[in-house]
Design a protein around this motif. Structure first.
Motif, short mmCIF file in Angstrom:
data_model
loop_
_atom_site.label_atom_id
_atom_site.label_comp_id
_atom_site.label_asym_id
_atom_site.label_seq_id
_atom_site.Cartn_x
_atom_site.Cartn_y
_atom_site.Cartn_z
N GLN A 95 0.83 -1.21 0.00
CA GLN A 95 0.00 0.00 0.00
C GLN A 95 0.86 1.26 0.00
OE1 GLN A 95 -2.37 -0.74 3.52
NE2 GLN A 95 -3.99 -1.78 2.37
N GLU A 96 1.94 1.23 0.79
CA GLU A 96 2.80 2.40 0.89
C GLU A 96 3.57 2.68 -0.39
OE1 GLU A 96 3.22 1.67 5.68
OE2 GLU A 96 4.98 1.34 4.39
N ALA A 98 2.53 1.76 -3.45
CA ALA A 98 1.52 2.23 -4.39
C ALA A 98 1.22 3.71 -4.16
CB ALA A 98 0.25 1.39 -4.26
N GLU A 99 1.07 4.11 -2.90
CA GLU A 99 0.81 5.52 -2.58
C GLU A 99 2.00 6.40 -2.96
OE1 GLU A 99 -0.10 5.47 1.56
OE2 GLU A 99 -2.03 4.42 1.29
N GLY A 102 1.61 7.02 -6.47
CA GLY A 102 0.29 7.49 -6.90
C GLY A 102 -0.41 6.47 -7.76
N LYS A 103 -0.15 5.19 -7.51
CA LYS A 103 -0.77 4.10 -8.27
C LYS A 103 -1.76 3.35 -7.39
CE LYS A 103 1.88 4.62 -12.00
NZ LYS A 103 1.34 4.99 -13.32
N LYS A 104 -2.62 2.57 -8.01
CA LYS A 104 -3.65 1.83 -7.28
C LYS A 104 -3.17 0.49 -6.76
CE LYS A 104 -7.44 3.91 -9.93
NZ LYS A 104 -8.55 3.65 -10.89
N CYS A 106 0.10 -2.61 -6.14
CA CYS A 106 1.51 -2.96 -5.99
C CYS A 106 1.64 -4.43 -5.61
CB CYS A 106 2.17 -2.09 -4.91
SG CYS A 106 3.90 -2.54 -4.56
N ASN A 256 -1.72 0.90 -12.45
CA ASN A 256 -3.12 1.25 -12.30
C ASN A 256 -4.05 0.29 -13.03
OD1 ASN A 256 -2.94 3.54 -10.65
ND2 ASN A 256 -2.58 4.91 -12.38
N LYS A 292 11.32 9.76 1.66
CA LYS A 292 10.32 10.82 1.55
C LYS A 292 10.63 12.00 2.47
CE LYS A 292 6.78 7.94 2.10
NZ LYS A 292 5.38 7.44 2.19
#
Length: 408
Positions: A95-96, A98-99, A102-104, A106, A256, A292
């Motif tokens: 999830q991290e 993908a975020e 900026g994708k849905k 992973c 995506n 980040k």
């Protein structure tokens, strides 16, 4: 016929390498002291060949996260996620990532090699055309051996060459799948990605981009070449690894595509190998937070790249075409490259030696990888050591600037 007769050319090269008295492919680091130093052959040695771009292998927060994960969930998963299930942390990491892009979707793999191998050989099937850059990584070439698709090579970093091959395919049925890389691992050059994307759009081709060496290094947020070229939304699949900038091991793919999850039951390198252990997942999750939170690491990496690249160029070395975290130093032939590498190690500096047939266009290279936590003094010292060795080997006959291509 002997079992290894087919490797005679490689065996000859390997015998040449071993004439130095050291085997560069079996170097033993008696103790790793930091991201930039280790004990090799009983002496402290500067590491400039480890792909540790942000130096996160020794980041205290990443190490502590790994230790806590071992205490909480043990040392391993003992099986694949298909058979043994996913840990909460596996899902959280996906999830991290993908975020981050900026994708849905992973998927996380146990190695970056397995990510390329499994994804490419699954997406390009019978009746399809798989188009790859001539200088593609071994994992991409190995995926070609596993697929039933027709494999077509195009000239390295040449969008017009790709377009010519797509045009030649005409109206033939099947999907066109194009594989590109962010930064190429030998010469350190990056793909003209926007131009490639334009060609792929024109011919309706799907795009896979391997950001193994560009994650963290490129883009305003470290998302790689796709971000820096402004084409994140145009890349159908982005593949990467945890073993370089993120300082661990593993691989991933983001997308995506609405049917992405079917890959979990079709990609064999995901289905039939043990999943990442909790300690690795925890350290990678923390490393992603560091990437980040600390853009200054990227700034320092590029400052160090300039110190090494421009320092070597000013001395007259023939280098790869672009500034980047991978700095390829061209040498006249295989034996000089091997001897040069040995002299560097004797002087307390570890780099990689790359010789034919494992290099693009048969070049012989010393391959250097720059780290954000190298000091300027370390890299300036390396330039002086290399210059002295080069003059001993007759590589620098004058001080003329000889750089292939332009700066990036």
């Amino acid at each position: 016929m002997g079992l290894f007769d087919r490797y005679e050319g490689l065996l000859e090269a390997y015998r040449d390498v071993r004439t130095t008295g050291y085997d560069p492919f079996q170097i033993r680091m008696e103790r790793v002291l930091s991201p930039t130093e280790a004990i090799i052959n009983g002496r402290k040695t500067l590491l400039v060949g480890t792909n540790n771009y942000f130096g996160l292998t020794f980041d205290p927060s990443c190490m502590e996260a790994a230790i806590e994960a071992i205490r909480a969930e043990g040392t391993g998963t003992t099986g694949s996620r298909i058979a043994n299930g996913s840990y909460t942390e596996h899902v959280a990491l996906e999830q991290e990532i993908a975020e981050f892009y900026g994708k849905k979707h992973c998927m996380v793999f146990t190695t970056g090699y397995q990510a390329n191998l499994g994804l490419i050989s699954t997406l390009a099937g019978e009746g399809d055309q798989l188009l790859i850059d001539a200088d593609s990584h071994a994992s991409i070439y190995d995926a070609c051996k596993m697929t039933q698709a027709e494999v077509v090579r195009f000239k390295h970093n040449d969008p017009s060459s790709l377009e010519a091959r797509l045009r030649r395919l005409g109206d033939r049925p099947g999907n066109r799948v194009v594989v590109l890389e962010g930064i190429y691992s030998m010469l350190g050059d990056s793909a003209p990605l926007r131009e490639f994307i334009d060609v792929c759009k024109k011919y309706g081709a799907y795009v896979i981009v391997d950001e193994a060496h560009s994650l963290g290094a490129l883009g305003d947020n470290g998302r790689g070449l796709c971000e820096s070229a402004g084409v994140l939304d145009d890349c159908h699949f982005i593949v990467g690894t945890f073993s370089k900038t993120l300082g661990a091991i593993g691989g991933y793919c983001v997308s995506n595509d609405p049917d992405f999850d079917i890959l979990r039951v079709t990609v064999r390198s995901y289905m039939f190998t043990a999943s990442l252990p909790p300690s690795i997942v925890a350290s990678v999750r923390q490393a992603l937070k560091v990437v980040k939170a600390k853009p200054e690491l990227r700034t320092q990496l590029w400052s160090n790249v300039a110190t090494l690249y421009e320092g070597l160029a000013a001395k007259g070395f023939k280098l790869g075409p672009e500034h980047g975290p991978v700095v390829g130093v061209h040498l006249p032939d295989r034996m000089i490259a091997i001897g040069f590498w040995r002299a560097m190690l004797d002087a307390g500096i570890y780099v990689n030696v790359a010789v034919p047939p494992a290099t693009p266009n048969g070049v012989s290279l010393l391959r250097c990888s720059v780290c954000a936590v190298h000091t300027k003094e370390q890299l300036e010292h390396m330039v002086e050591v290399m210059t002295g060795i080069a003059r001993q080997f007759g590589v620098l006959e004058d001080r003329t600037l000889r750089v292939v291509g332009g700066a990036h």
